[in-house]
Design an enzyme around this catalytic site. Structure first.
Site, PDB file in Angstrom:
ATOM      1  N   CYS A 113      47.725  66.612 -42.842  1.00 31.22           N
ATOM      2  CA  CYS A 113      47.820  66.562 -44.306  1.00 31.22           C
ATOM      3  C   CYS A 113      49.301  66.390 -44.591  1.00 31.22           C
ATOM      4  CB  CYS A 113      47.282  67.839 -44.947  1.00 31.22           C
ATOM      5  SG  CYS A 113      47.513  67.845 -46.739  1.00 31.22           S
ATOM      6  N   CYS A 116      50.559  68.371 -47.853  1.00 28.93           N
ATOM      7  CA  CYS A 116      50.491  69.820 -48.019  1.00 28.93           C
ATOM      8  C   CYS A 116      49.862  70.449 -46.787  1.00 28.93           C
ATOM      9  CB  CYS A 116      49.717  70.122 -49.297  1.00 28.93           C
ATOM     10  SG  CYS A 116      49.632  71.857 -49.704  1.00 28.93           S
ATOM     11  N   SER A 117      48.645  70.926 -46.889  1.00 26.07           N
ATOM     12  CA  SER A 117      48.053  71.672 -45.775  1.00 26.07           C
ATOM     13  C   SER A 117      46.534  71.643 -45.833  1.00 26.07           C
ATOM     14  CB  SER A 117      48.519  73.121 -45.842  1.00 26.07           C
ATOM     15  OG  SER A 117      48.181  73.650 -47.121  1.00 26.07           O
ATOM     16  N   CYS A 118      45.953  70.607 -46.439  1.00 24.67           N
ATOM     17  CA  CYS A 118      44.499  70.544 -46.578  1.00 24.67           C
ATOM     18  C   CYS A 118      43.859  70.556 -45.192  1.00 24.67           C
ATOM     19  CB  CYS A 118      44.088  69.310 -47.364  1.00 24.67           C
ATOM     20  SG  CYS A 118      44.815  69.318 -49.013  1.00 24.67           S
TER      21      CYS A 118
END
Lengths: 211, 110
Positions: A113, A116-118
């Protein structure tokens, strides 16, 4: 659960290891207490949510992947609609769609991702630190083979590497390839070969000799 | 030339991936829980997109200085202030209270 003390402080006392505490730790505690005091939620709800996330582990995803290895029809359903197929075996993946992608002899998939951090957290738990790191987010899309080497994974030149960039609205789960030498293994045995990292695509599943 | 914001880092140069990990601390799990509980359909006090917008607006310096869940609680708190769910005054008082309580606990533990 709580040991029966405290009620109005959302039941959290810092552990000794938490010292010294940071400003954001104080902020977290303050916000938790304020939303409880305002009746927006209860301290129990916050605790239950923590317990819920603690229960989300790579073992859930491993169970699903193992079933795809022994049941081609199930695999087709996972590839078609991961949420529905997960529900069949009692796993709730939540509202955000997860797309399953299959590693084959010709294609290796890796998930990142960049923004971000999906991450498919309801299927394999919270992401590891490296998944959220600048190095991984920046480089996985540009030089995936090099990044894979850093995880000890060598992908031969004749195998295509596909990188999938997750978003807030679509997450990915890699179905690693079934290792050789597991012909007579049942789902439970197979699940032991399926690691978190293999479902993110940075490593293959373990081999029988690894366990 | 491409103009990009600091969180948009896909394709940029960076060092090797550090594969070391830490177990999430209780306070980090609490940040996660606060955000999820405030996002439930019956509350809708926060959304993923709002949280991300708040994180991206922290600015390049703060973004890189803070750890992951520090960014989350900063964004969530800003959103709660922005929406008037809590006030600056309430937050300031409560933070002072928590800090005083924890400082006392720490002294008691020593």
């Amino acid at each position: 659960m709580s040991k029966g003390h405290s009620h109005d402080h959302a039941d959290y006392q810092p552990d000794i290891e938490d010292f010294p505490f940071s400003e954001r730790m104080v902020m977290t505690q303050a916000v938790a207490e304020l939303i409880v005091e305002k009746g927006i939620c209860t301290a129990d709800e916050l605790r239950q949510q923590i317990e819920l996330m603690d229960s989300k582990e790579p073992a859930l995803g491993a169970r699903l992947v193992a079933k795809t290895w022994v049941d081609p029809n199930y695999k087709a359903r996972v590839l078609d609609n991961c949420a529905k197929a997960a529900a069949e075996i009692g796993i709730d993946i939540g509202d955000i769609p997860i797309k399953a992608i299959e590693n084959t002899a010709d294609v290796h998939n890796i998930v990142v991702c960049t923004l971000c951090s999906c991450y498919p957290r309801l299927l394999i738990g919270l992401p590891p630190d490296w998944y959220k790191s600048r190095a991984y987010r920046s480089r996985a899309v540009k030089e995936p083979r090099k990044v894979l080497e850093e995880f000890g994974t060598h992908i031969p030149d004749n195998v295509e590497v596909r990188v999938h960039d997750s978003t807030a609205d679509l997450r990915y789960l890699v179905l690693p390839a079934r290792p050789d030498g597991t012909g007579d293994w049942d789902e439970q045995q197979l699940a032991r070969l399926i690691t978190r990292d293999s479902m993110v695509g940075v490593t293959p599943a373990k081999s029988p000799e690894d366990i | 030339m491409t103009i990009r914001r600091h969180h948009d880092m896909g394709g940029l140069e960076a060092g090797p991936v550090d594969a070391s990990e830490h177990d999430y601390a209780m306070w980090e799990k609490r940040v996660d829980a606060i955000v999820k509980v405030l996002s439930t359909p019956d509350r809708k006090l926060l959304s993923t997109d709002e949280l991300r917008r708040g994180i991206e607006e922290l600015g390049p310096g703060v973004y890189d200085e803070l750890s992951y869940y520090e960014r989350w609680i900063s964004s969530a708190t800003n959103l709660l202030l922005e929406k008037g769910v809590i006030t600056v005054d309430e937050l300031g008082k409560k933070m002072a209270e928590v800090e005083a309580r924890w400082t006392k606990d720490r002294e008691g533990a020593e």
